[in-house]
Design an enzyme around this catalytic site. Structure first.
Site, PDB file in Angstrom:
ATOM      1  N   HIS A   1       0.847  -1.190   0.000  1.00  0.00           N
ATOM      2  CA  HIS A   1       0.000   0.000   0.000  1.00  0.00           C
ATOM      3  C   HIS A   1       0.880   1.237   0.000  1.00  0.00           C
ATOM      4  O   HIS A   1       2.102   1.148   0.071  1.00  0.00           O
ATOM      5  CB  HIS A   1      -0.957   0.011   1.198  1.00  0.00           C
ATOM      6  CG  HIS A   1      -0.313   0.275   2.520  1.00  0.00           C
ATOM      7  ND1 HIS A   1      -0.928   0.996   3.514  1.00  0.00           N
ATOM      8  CD2 HIS A   1       0.900  -0.055   3.024  1.00  0.00           C
ATOM      9  CE1 HIS A   1      -0.129   1.082   4.568  1.00  0.00           C
ATOM     10  NE2 HIS A   1       0.975   0.445   4.303  1.00  0.00           N
TER      11      HIS A   1
ATOM     12  N   CYS B   1       6.174   6.458   3.606  1.00  0.00           N
ATOM     13  CA  CYS B   1       4.970   5.645   3.376  1.00  0.00           C
ATOM     14  C   CYS B   1       4.123   6.170   2.217  1.00  0.00           C
ATOM     15  O   CYS B   1       3.207   5.493   1.763  1.00  0.00           O
ATOM     16  CB  CYS B   1       4.130   5.563   4.648  1.00  0.00           C
ATOM     17  SG  CYS B   1       4.949   4.653   5.969  1.00  0.00           S
TER      18      CYS B   1
ATOM     19  N   HIS C   1       4.870   0.224  -0.759  1.00  0.00           N
ATOM     20  CA  HIS C   1       5.695  -0.523   0.185  1.00  0.00           C
ATOM     21  C   HIS C   1       4.807  -1.612   0.772  1.00  0.00           C
ATOM     22  O   HIS C   1       3.589  -1.533   0.688  1.00  0.00           O
ATOM     23  CB  HIS C   1       6.294   0.378   1.280  1.00  0.00           C
ATOM     24  CG  HIS C   1       5.282   0.941   2.225  1.00  0.00           C
ATOM     25  ND1 HIS C   1       4.495   2.036   1.912  1.00  0.00           N
ATOM     26  CD2 HIS C   1       4.923   0.557   3.475  1.00  0.00           C
ATOM     27  CE1 HIS C   1       3.697   2.309   2.940  1.00  0.00           C
ATOM     28  NE2 HIS C   1       3.930   1.420   3.897  1.00  0.00           N
TER      29      HIS C   1
ATOM     30  N   GLU D   1       0.825  -4.346  11.842  1.00  0.00           N
ATOM     31  CA  GLU D   1       1.472  -3.925  10.609  1.00  0.00           C
ATOM     32  C   GLU D   1       2.951  -4.287  10.641  1.00  0.00           C
ATOM     33  O   GLU D   1       3.524  -4.707   9.636  1.00  0.00           O
ATOM     34  CB  GLU D   1       1.303  -2.418  10.437  1.00  0.00           C
ATOM     35  CG  GLU D   1       1.934  -1.866   9.181  1.00  0.00           C
ATOM     36  CD  GLU D   1       1.743  -0.371   9.061  1.00  0.00           C
ATOM     37  OE1 GLU D   1       0.730   0.035   8.459  1.00  0.00           O
ATOM     38  OE2 GLU D   1       2.603   0.376   9.572  1.00  0.00           O
TER      39      GLU D   1
END
Length: 135
Positions: A14, A33, A39, A125
């Site tokens: 994402h 991010c 990534h 995560e």
């Protein structure tokens, strides 16, 4: 009241990106991010249900049925996918772990047996970052 937790695992890519913002603002807020090349993470998903034990079976819910439900309603949709592009229940949302956990809740809750309630979605995560959602 008994609580039962099932652990599942999936991999997904994402990026964190708000389409209403400039590239610079996205990079300022989300850092690496927001990488345009995405990534990935190796997610650990803990699904906790609650309810009363059935006297005839001794189960809250047959764990094989719970695992099948999680695999069909969630894992099949997210494993080895791009969360931003491929996952129907995340369309139009920023693909944060928080939004993913809430989306998983809504994928599972309506499909549990009458005597069983979803208690918590815990989604790791990374080894050091996780989200808990209680509906």
């Amino acid at each position: 009241m008994v609580y039962l937790t099932r652990l599942e695992h999936f991999n997904a890519a994402h990026k964190l990106y708000n389409p209403a913002w400039s590239k610079e603002k996205n990079e300022s807020v989300f850092g690496v991010c927001a990488n345009e090349n995405w990534h990935g993470h190796n997610f650990d998903l803990f699904v906790t249900i609650k309810g009363e034990v059935d006297e005839d079976t001794g189960f809250l819910m047959d764990v094989k049925k719970l695992s099948k439900l999680i695999r069909e309603k969630v894992i099949a949709k997210v494993d080895h996918k791009n969360l931003n592009l491929d996952v129907d229940f995340l369309q139009g949302k920023i693909c944060s772990t928080e939004n993913l956990a809430m989306g998983i809740w809504h994928q599972l809750a309506p499909h549990l047996p009458e005597n069983v309630q979803l208690h918590c979605i815990k989604l790791y995560e990374t080894a050091r970052i996780y989200v808990e959602y209680f509906g």
